[in-house]
Every structure is written in structure tokens, then in C-alpha cells.
Design a protein around this motif. Structure first.
Motif, short mmCIF file in Angstrom:
data_model
loop_
_atom_site.label_atom_id
_atom_site.label_comp_id
_atom_site.label_asym_id
_atom_site.label_seq_id
_atom_site.Cartn_x
_atom_site.Cartn_y
_atom_site.Cartn_z
N LEU A 20 0.83 -1.21 0.00
CA LEU A 20 0.00 0.00 0.00
C LEU A 20 0.86 1.27 0.00
N TYR A 25 -0.38 5.10 -0.34
CA TYR A 25 -1.43 5.08 0.68
C TYR A 25 -0.79 5.19 2.05
N THR A 27 -0.98 4.00 5.97
CA THR A 27 -1.51 2.80 6.62
C THR A 27 -1.28 2.85 8.13
N LEU A 111 -4.49 -4.99 -4.36
CA LEU A 111 -4.38 -3.57 -4.69
C LEU A 111 -5.45 -3.16 -5.69
N ILE A 114 -8.77 -2.92 -3.86
CA ILE A 114 -8.78 -1.75 -2.98
C ILE A 114 -9.04 -0.48 -3.80
#
Length: 227
Positions: A20, A25, A27, A111, A114
């Protein structure tokens, strides 16, 4: 975008975090449900990856709690689990899970899913507004209150839309005139006050959510006092 990873297997958690972060992203990882809820009270994420089998709480119970709370119900949740039975998958989806992946899984597929969920959720946020039982369908220009239709004029709809897009923010009469009516403030604010009065009447018992901020304008808030 902030994604919470609730996974008690540290190797899987680290693998997901690495993947991620490589896609920019943010996290936060949790190995226990209690740690997750403690952080959730401080900061609400854009998405949650949730393992079903955790050492202190059942992931399905966590899902129920998330989907039953107004401030977390709209957060996309993807279940991650070693359980592969159709019953487990259907049960989670029926309870409000947005997607389900079984272990082991492909990181690339994870991924992709998501990204798809976040895009879909963003579209839904752009199409609907919800506040304390007031629901606005922006595409169909329909308003319901606790499931019952509310008939608003064009300007009343735009006024409510602007206020519900700015919950808990004080909006001056000048801002409302400019954003809803499309012209600059020139000393005349009775138009705003009259439309607020009419809107309050149509919202019935929920009219108390529209607060007058003396000397400034209005705000929509779940608080119970005018300022």
C-alpha cells in the motif's frame, strides 16, 4: 488516503503495508480489535482491511459494530480470512462487507480491489449526502427524512445540499448567497433568512439541526444550542 489493516499475522500485515505504501497510501496496522477501536475513536480511515480471526475479538462482530455506527457505516470494509466456505463469505457480505479475499491472496489483486472499492465509495459520496436521518440523492434530486419523502423547491434543495456538505461549519449569509444564489452580497440577506425559515418548516422535528449563529449566519449540526 488512510487504510487501517486489522490483521494478527505480522508477516501478512507488513506485506500489505509495504504494498500500500508503494502506491502512496497511508496505513496503520493493528493485531487486536481493541487497539483498532482505540485508534478509530481518534482518526477515521478511508478504508478498513479486516481479518476475521483475531486473538481478542471476532472480525465478524467488529464488522457488525462498524456498520451499525453512523460515523463508520459508510467506510468500505474488505474482509481478509483463511476461511473459504461459501457460508462465511455470504455471511460477511450480508452484514455489510464490501469485498472478501481469502488467504493466500495475490498482492496485485488486493491492490486492484482496494482501488476499485475506493473509487466506488468516492462516487457514492459524490451522489449522496446523509445527516441525522436526512438523506439527499443528488442525482435524482430527492430528499427523504427517516425514509419519508420531503418536497423541496430548487433553492431549498441547493441550500440544504450546501449546508449538509459543510456540517458543523458556520456559513455566513454572504457565503450562502454566493454559493446557492450565485451572486455577491450587497447588503440584502432576507432572502437567505426566509429560505432558512421555509426549510426548517419542511424538516419538521429535524429543523433544530439548523442553528442560527447570531450576527453571522447558520450552520447544520447535531448540537442542541444556537450560538
Amino acid at each position: 488516503m488512510l487504510i487501517y489493516i486489522v490483521e494478527d499475522d505480522s508477516s501478512i500485515q507488513k506485506l500489505i503495508e509495504y504494498a500500500l505504501k508503494s502506491k502512496n497510501y497511508q496505513t496503520k496496522g493493528f493485531e487486536k480489535g481493541k487497539e483498532f477501536f482505540k485508534e478509530l475513536a481518534k482518526d477515521v480511515p478511508d478504508m478498513i482491511l479486516l481479518d476475521i480471526m483475531l486473538p481478542d475479538m471476532d472480525g465478524v462482530e467488529i464488522l457488525k459494530m462498524l456498520k451499525s455506527a453512523p460515523h463508520t457505516a459508510s467506510i468500505p470494509v474488505m474482509m481478509l480470512t483463511a476461511r473459504t466456505s461459501e457460508y462465511d463469505i455470504v455471511s460477511s457480505l450480508d452484514l455489510g462487507a464490501d469485498d472478501y479475499m481469502t488467504k493466500p491472496f495475490s498482492v496485485l489483486e488486493l491492490l486492484s480491489r482496494i482501488n476499485a472499492l475506493l473509487r466506488r465509495n468516492q462516487r457514492q459520496l459524490e451522489e449522496f449526502l446523509e445527516f441525522e436521518g436526512i438523506h439527499m440523492d443528488l442525482l435524482r434530486r430527492q430528499v427523504t427524512m427517516d425514509g419519508q419523502p420531503v418536497n423541496l423547491t430548487y433553492k431549498e434543495f441547493e441550500l440544504l445540499k450546501y449546508m449538509m456538505s459543510n456540517v458543523d461549519i458556520v456559513l455566513s449569509r454572504e457565503m450562502l448567497l454566493n454559493s446557492v444564489w450565485g451572486y455577491d452580497y450587497e447588503g440584502e440577506t432576507r432572502t437567505v433568512d426566509m429560505h432558512i425559515k421555509l426549510l426548517r418548516e419542511k424538516l419538521a422535528e429535524k429543523r433544530t439541526f439548523i442553528h442560527t449563529v447570531r450576527g453571522v449566519g447558520y450552520k447544520i449540526s447535531a448540537g442542541d444550542k444556537n450560538e
